[in-house]
Motif scaffolding. Structure first.
Motif, mmCIF file in Angstrom:
data_model
loop_
_atom_site.group_PDB
_atom_site.id
_atom_site.type_symbol
_atom_site.label_atom_id
_atom_site.label_comp_id
_atom_site.label_asym_id
_atom_site.label_seq_id
_atom_site.Cartn_x
_atom_site.Cartn_y
_atom_site.Cartn_z
ATOM 1 N N MET A 1 1.019 -7.457 -16.768
ATOM 2 C CA MET A 1 1.021 -7.261 -15.181
ATOM 3 C C MET A 1 0.178 -8.505 -14.817
ATOM 4 S SD MET A 1 -0.473 -4.202 -12.853
ATOM 5 C CE MET A 1 0.886 -3.122 -13.125
ATOM 6 N N GLU A 2 0.942 -9.039 -13.566
ATOM 7 C CA GLU A 2 0.122 -10.000 -13.193
ATOM 8 C C GLU A 2 -1.123 -9.646 -12.065
ATOM 9 O OE1 GLU A 2 0.852 -13.370 -13.499
ATOM 10 O OE2 GLU A 2 2.160 -12.729 -14.916
ATOM 11 N N ILE A 3 -2.099 -10.337 -11.938
ATOM 12 C CA ILE A 3 -3.302 -9.891 -11.060
ATOM 13 C C ILE A 3 -2.665 -9.662 -9.769
ATOM 14 C CG2 ILE A 3 -4.168 -12.193 -10.305
ATOM 15 C CD1 ILE A 3 -6.876 -11.136 -11.183
ATOM 16 N N ARG A 4 -2.168 -10.320 -9.146
ATOM 17 C CA ARG A 4 -1.492 -9.986 -7.915
ATOM 18 C C ARG A 4 -0.714 -8.442 -7.707
ATOM 19 N NH1 ARG A 4 3.763 -10.658 -7.564
ATOM 20 N NH2 ARG A 4 4.733 -12.180 -9.118
ATOM 21 N N GLU A 5 -0.243 -7.902 -9.029
ATOM 22 C CA GLU A 5 0.381 -6.648 -8.752
ATOM 23 C C GLU A 5 -0.587 -5.692 -9.061
ATOM 24 O OE1 GLU A 5 4.613 -7.215 -11.056
ATOM 25 O OE2 GLU A 5 2.932 -8.192 -11.969
ATOM 26 N N VAL A 6 -1.531 -5.912 -9.753
ATOM 27 C CA VAL A 6 -2.646 -4.963 -9.794
ATOM 28 C C VAL A 6 -3.383 -4.754 -8.372
ATOM 29 C CG1 VAL A 6 -4.971 -4.522 -10.696
ATOM 30 C CG2 VAL A 6 -3.509 -5.727 -12.064
ATOM 31 N N ILE A 7 -3.667 -5.734 -7.708
ATOM 32 C CA ILE A 7 -4.144 -5.663 -6.328
ATOM 33 C C ILE A 7 -3.388 -5.389 -5.527
ATOM 34 C CG2 ILE A 7 -5.326 -6.962 -4.483
ATOM 35 C CD1 ILE A 7 -6.913 -6.775 -7.379
ATOM 36 N N GLN A 8 -2.013 -5.173 -5.503
ATOM 37 C CA GLN A 8 -0.893 -4.834 -4.574
ATOM 38 C C GLN A 8 -1.139 -3.240 -4.870
ATOM 39 O OE1 GLN A 8 2.686 -6.542 -5.483
ATOM 40 N NE2 GLN A 8 2.213 -8.443 -4.238
ATOM 41 N N THR A 9 -1.137 -3.038 -6.335
ATOM 42 C CA THR A 9 -1.431 -1.360 -6.411
ATOM 43 C C THR A 9 -2.421 -0.779 -5.826
ATOM 44 O OG1 THR A 9 -0.150 -1.826 -8.636
ATOM 45 C CG2 THR A 9 -1.375 0.158 -8.119
ATOM 46 N N ILE A 10 -3.604 -1.130 -6.013
ATOM 47 C CA ILE A 10 -4.965 -0.824 -5.637
ATOM 48 C C ILE A 10 -4.791 -0.633 -4.017
ATOM 49 C CG2 ILE A 10 -7.476 -1.107 -5.069
ATOM 50 C CD1 ILE A 10 -6.907 -2.777 -7.854
ATOM 51 N N GLU A 11 -4.339 -1.897 -3.267
ATOM 52 C CA GLU A 11 -4.282 -1.716 -2.021
ATOM 53 C C GLU A 11 -3.327 -1.019 -1.087
ATOM 54 O OE1 GLU A 11 -4.311 -5.799 -0.528
ATOM 55 O OE2 GLU A 11 -6.465 -6.245 -1.294
ATOM 56 N N LYS A 12 -2.236 -0.509 -1.920
ATOM 57 C CA LYS A 12 -1.225 0.317 -1.317
ATOM 58 C C LYS A 12 -1.906 1.597 -1.297
ATOM 59 C CE LYS A 12 3.407 2.169 -2.498
ATOM 60 N NZ LYS A 12 4.594 2.382 -3.434
ATOM 61 N N PHE A 13 -2.734 2.016 -2.442
ATOM 62 C CA PHE A 13 -3.226 3.485 -2.588
ATOM 63 C C PHE A 13 -4.494 3.457 -1.629
ATOM 64 C CE2 PHE A 13 -6.776 6.253 -4.401
ATOM 65 C CZ PHE A 13 -5.971 7.495 -4.532
ATOM 66 N N ALA A 14 -5.460 2.381 -1.370
ATOM 67 C CA ALA A 14 -6.503 2.020 -0.508
ATOM 68 C C ALA A 14 -6.264 0.802 0.154
ATOM 69 C CB ALA A 14 -7.658 2.336 -1.501
ATOM 70 N N PRO A 15 -5.445 0.956 1.702
ATOM 71 C CA PRO A 15 -5.411 -0.320 2.087
ATOM 72 C C PRO A 15 -6.701 -1.163 2.462
ATOM 73 C CG PRO A 15 -4.128 1.224 2.778
ATOM 74 C CD PRO A 15 -5.135 1.932 1.894
ATOM 75 N N LEU A 16 -6.796 -2.317 2.369
ATOM 76 C CA LEU A 16 -8.163 -3.103 2.485
ATOM 77 C C LEU A 16 -8.484 -3.271 3.752
ATOM 78 C CD1 LEU A 16 -10.172 -4.958 0.915
ATOM 79 C CD2 LEU A 16 -8.656 -6.789 1.437
ATOM 80 N N GLU A 17 -7.529 -3.151 4.792
ATOM 81 C CA GLU A 17 -7.692 -3.241 6.255
ATOM 82 C C GLU A 17 -8.313 -1.993 6.623
ATOM 83 O OE1 GLU A 17 -3.264 -2.252 5.820
ATOM 84 O OE2 GLU A 17 -4.953 -3.284 4.911
ATOM 85 N N THR A 18 -8.334 -0.882 5.935
ATOM 86 C CA THR A 18 -9.240 0.465 6.371
ATOM 87 C C THR A 18 -10.775 0.262 6.071
ATOM 88 O OG1 THR A 18 -8.803 1.566 4.325
ATOM 89 C CG2 THR A 18 -7.123 1.481 6.048
ATOM 90 N N GLN A 19 -11.280 -0.598 5.265
ATOM 91 C CA GLN A 19 -12.524 -0.403 5.232
ATOM 92 C C GLN A 19 -13.299 -0.990 6.564
ATOM 93 O OE1 GLN A 19 -14.392 -4.442 3.499
ATOM 94 N NE2 GLN A 19 -12.498 -5.213 3.617
#
Length: 228
Positions: free
Chosen positions: A1-19
């Protein structure tokens, strides 16, 4: 898995803009390019020991709950580090929801970004039993215990939730289960408070991240507090 795909998966579950505005979730140490990721180390807090574990385990990425500003230290910048903090706390199925699920409670009500409410009649003894079993902890700290009466509405906030005791009361809760309770919060509280520990209440969410991603390993870490 590419690192961007990892981050996309995380941010789909916990969107970064909601911090929260004060938070600094996201990249702590950015990768050089779109690297392939085969192994990810999961932890609550990055320390020098965690970095050494990641290096010795040949991890390509460290995924932490707490951002680096909580732990100032010199670190090796060879391993990318990503943090999902208050955005993971707020997420449906995030830190507090995971804690509630482990305790076997259902039908939670979301109050604000961080607080969760559960309607359930339960005695203090049975509630403490559920907490200790779910979080695998030997003890809890209790303020204003109702030894004989049953609680009817429970409030939960994983991590540090002292500031939400008033909000819990306003929403009809008669007990707040959280971590990092402050002395003056305890003295002034009009509801029961149960302190389960910061580390202990948040650690279970790492299992949720493990389910989202492949190739993950848990770091060896524990609460810095010891009891004697």
């Amino acid at each position: 898995m590419e690192i961007r795909e990892v981050i996309q998966t995380i941010e789909k579950f916990a969107p970064l803009e909601t911090q929260e505005a004060w938070d600094c979730s996201g990249w702590q140490i950015e990768p050089k390019g779109d690297l392939a990721v085969e192994k990810i180390m999961l932890c609550l807090t990055v320390t020098e020991d965690i970095i050494e574990q990641a290096q010795s385990s040949n991890c390509d990425l460290i995924l932490a709950h707490h951002p680096l500003f909580f732990i100032p230290f010199s670190f090796n910048k060879q391993i990318p580090i990503y943090s999902a903090h208050t955005n993971l706390d707020k997420a449906d199925g995030g830190t507090t929801d995971t804690m509630i699920k482990l305790m076997g409670f259902k039908n939670r009500i979301k109050v604000g970004d961080f607080l969760r409410i559960v309607d359930c009649e339960i005695t203090l003894e049975n509630l403490i039993f559920k907490i200790k079993k779910a979080l695998n902890i030997p003890y809890v700290r209790v303020v204003n215990p109702k030894e004989k009466n049953k609680f009817k509405r429970l409030a939960f906030c994983a991590g540090s939730g002292s500031e939400f005791s008033s909000l819990a009361l306003q929403n009809g809760a008669d007990v707040l289960i959280t971590g990092d309770l402050k002395y003056h919060t305890a003295v002034e509280s009009d509801i029961a408070l149960i302190d389960v520990g910061h580390f202990e209440s948040e650690y279970p969410v790492l299992s949720v991240l493990k389910q989202l991603l492949s190739g993950t390993v848990f770091a060896q870490e524990e609460s810095p507090f010891k009891t004697y």
